[in-house]
Scaffold this active site. Structure first.
Site, PDB file in Angstrom:
ATOM      1  N   HIS A 107       0.533  -1.561   0.015  1.00 20.92           N
ATOM      2  CA  HIS A 107      -0.256   0.244  -0.078  1.00 20.92           C
ATOM      3  C   HIS A 107       1.077   1.607  -0.082  1.00 20.92           C
ATOM      4  CE1 HIS A 107      -3.078   2.941   1.263  1.00 20.92           C
ATOM      5  NE2 HIS A 107      -2.196   3.222   1.889  1.00 20.92           N
ATOM      6  N   GLU A 108       1.689   1.192   0.738  1.00 19.36           N
ATOM      7  CA  GLU A 108       2.360   2.988   0.813  1.00 19.36           C
ATOM      8  C   GLU A 108       2.995   3.090  -0.366  1.00 19.36           C
ATOM      9  OE1 GLU A 108       2.040   5.408   3.645  1.00 19.36           O
ATOM     10  OE2 GLU A 108       0.923   3.714   3.896  1.00 19.36           O
TER      11      GLU A 108
END
Length: 708
Positions: free
Chosen positions: A496-497
């Site tokens: 995600h990041e």
């Protein structure tokens, strides 16, 4: 989560020193912020930066930008796009240099000196921003250009920049009377100070709120090594012979899934839930009420019924009604599914002879048992296959290479602020260096909770700068010599990041104002959520999910079970998220005369009124430690994860329809979305990628919310 820098308080500033001479500096040349870093891509010289360097750099940075802005506002020449808007884009370079590093260090590597400075700076930066945005002469120049924008023959990005500047100034109060501008400045300073205090209280409270127990038996279920870490943590706190488990930022705590002692589980969750509302120096209840009132007062002064109405006007959702409808549409099916899941937990408890009704602190422990029964595995079976470096290099980086052709090379010669931070050069498909990427994986006592991305240097053509971006996580650091084995959620967070990082690295814009992730808050999570899809993509998973000791691939049978269980516990996950999102909206949809006196009573009623007051599923964040909205950049915006997930789920369908993980698909996604930053209306951008608006059905299917 994407983290804005402190300079979001001020006018958009430049990030380099090309084609623009900064005002004569009063800052000593020995200060590392006095000039641009000479390291590659203007990478920060962390080894040279000391605590005492920040304050004078901020002071001088604000002084310099004030001079630059005054020169623009008082320019006797008729306003042009170049001498007004572009000139503003070039301003504030010193301030930006110090702000980007300072804001990251306050989040990732803080100390008492930085905390004190952060508290002191917050109202000063707010006042600096007001000095710019409330400058009558400056606004008059911008309005003159805005009124004749169709006759200026600007390219699309330049025209949009002019429009955004006009909107920014109007929303900042440029049209207010002199008296009201003074009131606004007071509100802005107060809000900035309160937000900073809230943030510092949350971090200090988390460190003070560790669960302390007297015996190893009370931690039964945890591994011997994990218990040893708890003993070491207690000793570090001066509690020799005891055991301490620090709490993380979310309500639920990871040990709840393994602790067999029900009394310990109850104490751990109670400790988590009580943060910021148990009295003492770090109690946030009075701060919340003050902050809610100040935000509501400011919104009223600017002509809006509530802070949420003010904030949402500039997001893709546009209105509180649209957000309320979204949350309400999900609430009933989510809670219905959560109740079904709770019934399954109770069956396991009853079958084991438990003479009690399931409680919130039982959920993680017994849901793992339900998962084990239903799919014949529990999440702990996955951890040996999710070794940190494998996930990063052979998972996250591998997927990016397959999708976009970019490659990575670790380097050890650049300075870092903590020994665990890793640095990588990122190369484009043509072999040219694209960016520098920092990865800061581990939790620390001086690091705020959660996970986020920030840009130390943003890309823009105006100043010829290239991206230096960072991901920050909060993975528990294992004992020395032990491998870092991730949970499923921790692995997903890494993907995600990195989606945020890609958004920053692929930026291909002219102006700093539009660089990378500088898009509406309810759109910024979209690219990062899309990147999560590659975590379980068979080709990617097979490349990284290998046993950390033997190198054996994850067995197909286990992989099949992971895929089959993908919708497991979605009722819980959706309900806890909705509860937090609803709290955010309820607090920020209040008018100035509607502020309650009891924070916890208001919270309870808000959840009850929304139909998400299911005792077994507490909010992901309670009001008193909800940093996203009371100290971060997500006030009135926590709904944005779900709003963006609609786009994400629809985009995942597009990838599947077009052949999945291919360069052709990646190049299209990069060209139409990731590279464009904030250069156009976000939903127009999405339509340019997808060919139509997003549909809701893929999201409902993903979250298991279709049918009765």
């Amino acid at each position: 989560m994407y983290r804005s820098t402190l300079l979001a308080l001020a006018v958009t500033a430049a990030v380099a020193n090309f084609a623009h001479a900064e005002p004569a500096s009063l800052l000593p040349a020995s200060n590392p912020f006095a000039k641009q870093s000479t390291l590659p891509f203007n990478y920060p010289a962390f080894d040279k930066i000391k605590n005492e360097d920040y304050a004078p750099a901020f002071e001088e940075g604000m002084r310099q930008q004030s001079l630059e802005i005054e020169a623009i506002a008082n320019n006797k020449a008729a306003p042009t796009f170049e001498n007004t808007v572009v000139a503003m884009e070039r301003s504030g370079q010193l301030l930006n240099r110090v702000s980007t590093v300072f804001s990251s260090m306050v989040g990732a590597n803080t100390n008492d000196t930085l905390n004190a400075l952060d508290k002191d700076l917050a109202p000063k930066l707010a006042a600096h921003s007001d000095k710019i945005r409330l400058n009558d002469k400056l606004y008059a120049r911008i309005k003159t250009l805005y009124d004749k924008r169709d006759k200026l023959h600007l390219d699309a990005e330049s025209k949009y920049l002019l429009e955004r500047y006009h909107t920014d100034f109007v929303r900042a109060g440029a049209r207010l009377s002199v008296l009201d501008k003074e009131k606004l400045k007071a509100y802005n300073g107060k809000i900035a100070a309160l937000q900073t205090q809230f943030s510092q209280n949350v971090l200090k409270e988390a460190n003070a709120s560790a669960l302390v127990v007297d015996s190893r038996a009370e931690l039964a279920g945890m591994s011997d090594k994990a218990i040893d870490v708890a003993a070491a943590e207690a000793k570090k706190r001066g509690l020799d012979g005891k055991f301490a488990i620090p709490v993380v930022n979310t309500t639920q705590q990871a040990p709840l899934s393994v602790l067999t002692n029900r009394a310990t589980r109850e104490k751990l969750l109670a400790t988590s839930l009580a943060r910021g509302s148990r009295g003492g120096d770090y109690d946030n209840r009075a701060l919340v009420l003050e902050l809610a009132k100040a935000r509501a007062d400011r919104a009223a002064l600017l002509g809006y019924p509530s802070h949420a109405a003010y904030m949402l006007e500039d997001q893709t959702a546009k209105t509180t009604g649209a957000v309320n409808t979204l949350l309400a549409d999900f609430a009933k099916p989510a809670v219905r599914n959560a109740r079904r899941e709770a019934a399954d937990l109770q069956k396991v408890i009853d079958a084991e002879g438990g003479k009690f009704q399931a409680a919130a602190y039982d959920w993680n422990y017994y849901s793992d048992k339900v998962r084990a029964q239903r799919y014949a595995f529990d999440e702990n079976q996955l951890r040996p296959y999710f070794e940190f470096n494998n996930v990063l290099v052979n998972g996250v980086f591998f997927a990016a290479t397959k999708e976009f052709g970019i490659t990575f090379k670790e380097r050890k010669d650049l300075p870092v602020y903590d020994p665990d931070v890793r640095v990588f050069d990122v190369f484009d498909a043509d072999g040219k260096q694209l960016a520098i990427f920092l990865h800061d994986p581990y939790a620390r006592a001086n690091k705020r909770g959660g996970a986020w991305m920030n840009a130390y240097v943003g890309q823009n053509k105006l100043l010829g700068t290239h991206p230096v971006v960072a991901n920050h996580l909060n993975i528990p650091k294992p004992a020395a010599g032990e491998p870092t084995l991730l949970t499923y959620d921790e692995a997903r967070t890494m993907f995600h990041e990195f989606g945020h990082a890609l958004h920053g690295m692929f930026s291909n814009v002219t102006y700093p104002r539009f660089s990378g992730s500088r898009v509406p808050r309810d759109y910024v999570e979209f690219p990062s959520q899309v990147n999560e899809m590659w975590m379980a993509w068979p080709e990617v998973l097979a490349n990284y999910a290998k046993h950390y000791q033997t190198g054996a691939p994850m067995p197909q049978a286990l992989l099949d079970k992971v895929q089959a269980s993908s919708k497991f516990n979605e009722g819980y996950r959706t309900t806890e998220y909705l509860a937090a999102s609803i709290l955010d909206q309820r607090w920020h949809q209040l008018g100035p005369d509607q502020i309650p006196t009891d924070v916890l009573a208001f919270e309870a009623k808000a959840l009850q009124d929304a139909g998400v007051d299911f005792p077994l599923v507490p909010p992901r964040y309670r009001t008193t430690y909800f940093s996203h909205v009371f100290s971060g950049g997500y006030s009135s915006g926590y709904y944005g994860y779900l709003w963006a997930e609609k786009l994400d789920a629809d985009t995942v369908e597009w990838f599947k329809e077009h052949g999945g993980l291919t360069r052709k698909n990646g190049d299209h996604f990069r060209k139409t979305l990731l590279s464009r930053g904030g250069t156009m209306d976000a939903m127009e951008m999405y339509r340019g990628f997808r060919g139509r608006d997003a549909k809701i059905e893929p999201l409902l299917e993903r979250r298991g919310l279709t049918g009765e």
